[in-house]
Design a protein around this motif. Sequence first.
Motif, PDB file in Angstrom:
ATOM      1  N   UNK A 143       0.898  -1.214   0.098  1.00 53.33           N
ATOM      2  CA  UNK A 143       0.034  -0.142  -0.029  1.00 53.33           C
ATOM      3  C   UNK A 143       0.926   1.316   0.165  1.00 53.33           C
ATOM      4  N   UNK A 144       0.758   2.031  -1.012  1.00 52.80           N
ATOM      5  CA  UNK A 144       1.619   3.312  -1.339  1.00 52.80           C
ATOM      6  C   UNK A 144       0.865   4.652  -1.079  1.00 52.80           C
ATOM      7  N   UNK A 145       1.388   5.659  -0.275  1.00 52.55           N
ATOM      8  CA  UNK A 145       1.054   6.889  -0.742  1.00 52.55           C
ATOM      9  C   UNK A 145       1.580   7.528  -1.588  1.00 52.55           C
ATOM     10  N   UNK A 146       1.024   8.249  -2.469  1.00 46.13           N
ATOM     11  CA  UNK A 146       1.801   9.110  -3.440  1.00 46.13           C
ATOM     12  C   UNK A 146       1.283  10.447  -2.754  1.00 46.13           C
ATOM     13  N   UNK A 147       2.342  11.388  -2.859  1.00 48.94           N
ATOM     14  CA  UNK A 147       2.439  12.663  -1.945  1.00 48.94           C
ATOM     15  C   UNK A 147       2.627  13.574  -3.412  1.00 48.94           C
ATOM     16  N   UNK A 148       1.632  14.486  -3.825  1.00 50.44           N
ATOM     17  CA  UNK A 148       1.736  15.597  -4.735  1.00 50.44           C
ATOM     18  C   UNK A 148       0.978  16.545  -4.440  1.00 50.44           C
ATOM     19  N   UNK A 156       1.598  -3.770 -11.177  1.00 52.44           N
ATOM     20  CA  UNK A 156       2.553  -4.804 -10.397  1.00 52.44           C
ATOM     21  C   UNK A 156       1.749  -5.155  -8.960  1.00 52.44           C
ATOM     22  N   UNK A 157       0.432  -4.840  -8.750  1.00 59.71           N
ATOM     23  CA  UNK A 157      -0.479  -5.283  -7.901  1.00 59.71           C
ATOM     24  C   UNK A 157      -0.248  -4.221  -6.419  1.00 59.71           C
ATOM     25  N   UNK A 158       0.270  -3.082  -6.562  1.00 65.29           N
ATOM     26  CA  UNK A 158       0.495  -2.241  -5.843  1.00 65.29           C
ATOM     27  C   UNK A 158      -0.906  -1.498  -5.364  1.00 65.29           C
ATOM     28  N   UNK A 159      -1.300  -1.096  -4.318  1.00 60.03           N
ATOM     29  CA  UNK A 159      -2.491  -0.327  -4.196  1.00 60.03           C
ATOM     30  C   UNK A 159      -2.004   1.048  -3.755  1.00 60.03           C
ATOM     31  N   UNK A 160      -2.441   2.190  -4.324  1.00 58.10           N
ATOM     32  CA  UNK A 160      -2.103   3.325  -4.307  1.00 58.10           C
ATOM     33  C   UNK A 160      -3.164   4.424  -3.722  1.00 58.10           C
ATOM     34  N   UNK A 161      -2.732   5.162  -2.609  1.00 54.37           N
ATOM     35  CA  UNK A 161      -3.602   6.239  -2.290  1.00 54.37           C
ATOM     36  C   UNK A 161      -2.916   7.553  -2.545  1.00 54.37           C
ATOM     37  N   UNK A 162      -3.478   8.546  -3.120  1.00 55.03           N
ATOM     38  CA  UNK A 162      -3.165   9.769  -3.493  1.00 55.03           C
ATOM     39  C   UNK A 162      -3.403  11.018  -2.619  1.00 55.03           C
ATOM     40  N   UNK A 163      -2.419  11.432  -2.091  1.00 52.71           N
ATOM     41  CA  UNK A 163      -2.671  12.890  -1.444  1.00 52.71           C
ATOM     42  C   UNK A 163      -2.321  13.941  -2.020  1.00 52.71           C
ATOM     43  N   UNK A 164      -2.994  14.846  -2.558  1.00 57.34           N
ATOM     44  CA  UNK A 164      -2.518  15.692  -3.549  1.00 57.34           C
ATOM     45  C   UNK A 164      -2.860  17.379  -3.119  1.00 57.34           C
ATOM     46  N   UNK A 183       8.284  21.128  -2.459  1.00 61.29           N
ATOM     47  CA  UNK A 183       7.419  21.174  -1.579  1.00 61.29           C
ATOM     48  C   UNK A 183       6.719  19.876  -1.385  1.00 61.29           C
ATOM     49  N   UNK A 184       6.372  19.000  -2.428  1.00 65.30           N
ATOM     50  CA  UNK A 184       5.922  17.668  -2.320  1.00 65.30           C
ATOM     51  C   UNK A 184       7.138  16.775  -1.818  1.00 65.30           C
ATOM     52  N   UNK A 185       8.164  16.875  -2.285  1.00 66.56           N
ATOM     53  CA  UNK A 185       9.055  15.875  -1.819  1.00 66.56           C
ATOM     54  C   UNK A 185       9.338  16.206  -0.357  1.00 66.56           C
ATOM     55  N   UNK A 186       9.398  17.429   0.135  1.00 67.94           N
ATOM     56  CA  UNK A 186       9.636  17.496   1.496  1.00 67.94           C
ATOM     57  C   UNK A 186       8.283  17.212   2.451  1.00 67.94           C
TER      58      UNK A 186
END
Length: 386
Positions: free
Chosen positions: A33-38, A58-66, A99-102
């Motif tokens: 389970x991966x969080x993508x921050x953007x 590849x079977x990864x579940x992704x949640x996006x925080x934008x 900012x997103x990377x931080x």
Amino acid sequence: MDPFVFNTTHQIVFKPGASAMLGTLAGARLGRIVLLVTDRGIRKLGLCEPALESLKATGVEVAVFDAVEPDPSLSIVMSAVEFARQRGATGVIGMGGGSSLDVAKLVALLCGSNEDLNDAWGVGNARGPRLPLVLVPTTAGTGSEVTPVTIITVSGDEKRGVSSPILLPDMAILDADLTLGLPPFITAATGIDAMVHAIEAFASKNANNNPISKMLARYALRLLGANLRHAVDEGSDRSARGAMLLGSMLAGQAFANSPVAAVHALAYPIGGTFHIPHGLSNALVLPHVLRFNATVAAGSYAQIAADPFPDLAAIKDDSERCAAFIDRLAELAVDVGLPTKLRDVGIREEDLGGLARDAMKQTRLLVNNPRDVTEIDALSIYQAAW
């Protein structure tokens, strides 16, 4: 040779289109389970979609925080942390500008360790561990994908940082295709920001200034100096964009280990108080800080002058070459369309005293400057920039 320590990101992938291979490149290390921050701008442009599709394949579940914003606030960070915890994130991806990377760095730290952020502020205080972390920059300027630092606005205009090798990601993905649509102004401002990183790293008075950082800083300046104008004028040139991205990363590695100094110290209050983009804030004070430093650092600046501006190698006298280098940097800002005076960005002459007082709070940066800076000196530099 003095002893030194050099830390950097564990793995760096430089390849156009690499973000569309994110699942193959990093899925296994990020977990299920991966969080993508953007930020919403990056999401709206569709830059995240190839990465999301690759991860899902590849079977990864992704949640996006934008919800990341420029100069991200503490509340944004904590919202992202809560979002990640609710979804049981096993890994974090940061995609976007600095900012997103931080924000992604702090989410990985706080979700991985459950430590109190108040105990982590400062240098070397973060305990870890952190969640697996992959950073994907979409601008060529901050170098955050290879630095152990994150800067957050905690209240009002006050900024605080966490600096620890724990924050260095497991992987940085440099995909020039993500920067092809970057507007000219942002290309220019972030490009000058990267050049400042290299210049200040090379001349830093920090005890950890080292041969590796110096070498990286010089090669970064060659790439940035040779490609910035073209990247601004011809934003679709993948070669120029790739060179800028690589130059930014190399400058990031340099200053991550040989820290920046008074240019950044004087730029931070401009950004914090007047909300001027960080790269532009640096550009506004850069030539004036270097002229102030030249009385003690002319030799250092002369060494690197021909890296971004090869024709300056013909000038043999260090003082003359240093002066020409500073003048060319000032001209470069004009050439790429950036404002060059503080008054041009809405700063009044009566604001300069407050900026000088605030700049003196940046002690962690000022100690690295080749020449000591007093509040009177800071005021004089701001007046020259006004």
